[in-house]
Design a protein around this motif. Sequence first.
Motif, short mmCIF file in Angstrom:
data_model
loop_
_atom_site.label_atom_id
_atom_site.label_comp_id
_atom_site.label_asym_id
_atom_site.label_seq_id
_atom_site.Cartn_x
_atom_site.Cartn_y
_atom_site.Cartn_z
N LYS A 43 9.34 2.94 -4.04
CA LYS A 43 8.88 4.63 -4.97
C LYS A 43 8.41 4.28 -5.30
N ASP A 44 8.10 5.43 -6.32
CA ASP A 44 6.52 6.35 -5.70
C ASP A 44 5.92 6.34 -5.33
N THR A 45 5.10 5.19 -5.38
CA THR A 45 4.19 4.18 -5.64
C THR A 45 3.98 4.47 -3.25
N ASP A 50 5.69 6.33 4.72
CA ASP A 50 4.57 5.94 4.45
C ASP A 50 3.81 5.42 6.37
N ARG A 234 -4.31 1.77 1.70
CA ARG A 234 -4.62 3.11 2.11
C ARG A 234 -3.40 3.73 2.91
N ILE A 235 -2.85 4.55 2.19
CA ILE A 235 -1.77 5.51 3.28
C ILE A 235 -2.42 5.86 4.53
N SER A 238 1.95 10.65 6.33
CA SER A 238 3.37 10.18 6.27
C SER A 238 4.20 10.86 6.60
N ARG A 251 3.57 15.05 5.79
CA ARG A 251 2.96 14.68 3.73
C ARG A 251 1.54 15.54 3.81
N ASP A 253 0.10 15.84 1.68
CA ASP A 253 -1.04 15.33 0.21
C ASP A 253 -0.97 14.04 0.32
N ARG A 254 -0.99 13.33 1.55
CA ARG A 254 -0.23 11.52 1.83
C ARG A 254 -1.73 11.60 2.51
N LYS A 257 -4.39 8.27 1.59
CA LYS A 257 -4.45 8.56 0.21
C LYS A 257 -4.09 6.76 -0.71
#
Length: 260
Positions: A43-45, A50, A234-235, A238, A251, A253-254, A257
Amino acid sequence: MSSNSIGSGIIETIKTIVYALLIAGVFRTLFFQPFWIPSGSMKDTLLIGDFLFVNKMAYGYSQYSCPFAMCPFSGRIMGEEPELGDVVVFRHPTTGSDFIKRVIGLPGDKVQVQDGVLSINGEVVPQTDDGVFVETFEPQGPAGNLPQCANPSPGLGADCIKEKFIETLPNGVEHSVLNITNTRLDNTPVFTVPEGQFFFMGDNRDNSTDSRVAQGAGGVGFVPFENLIGRADRIMFSSAGRSMLFFWTWRGDRFFKAIE
């Protein structure tokens, strides 16, 4: 429909499944391996839940590139060493578990932590204040573990707060690190990274099992180049829930990412 037609249809279906499995196996062996983040050490990477693909082409191939470490060779072929700051999935040298951490020390580097601040080859690695990382104090992931917090005893559903800093490594790579409290790992001896091995640390510094503790003492110690599986770039998506299949907990926003 004749029995011959039915039999032919079954055979074709079996062939299709076998071909699909072979293609998937080759893809997983040579190119990318899926990995789901099970803990909060990065976290928080990286957050628990994820889901990402590990780029196996980044560092070449070793026996650990194949599922169940079944590649029939030792050493490493077509290999390029990781760079400082890369986020890497590797096979623990003694337990056989897959870990994901950040490369902090290359072969020959001298690594030390003093008062929670990293030094590489005698030079302090600068940290700049980046506010706080806030998450909800609640069970996380399949294991249902509660996060560690810098603010004492938050109730369930309350904010769990950690100090956040941006660390700039000697090669210019910038990444986030978190601080929870003072621990014994905030002050270490000088570690000299042996030839052909690497030193790893988690970004959530006070909640990470990494190279600061020797393998025989329950840590990771130095990791041989051969044990590296690939780079996390890259994610893909998540999940904040107990399973990555709970799509309603994904999530927003991920998605796709980049990992920095």
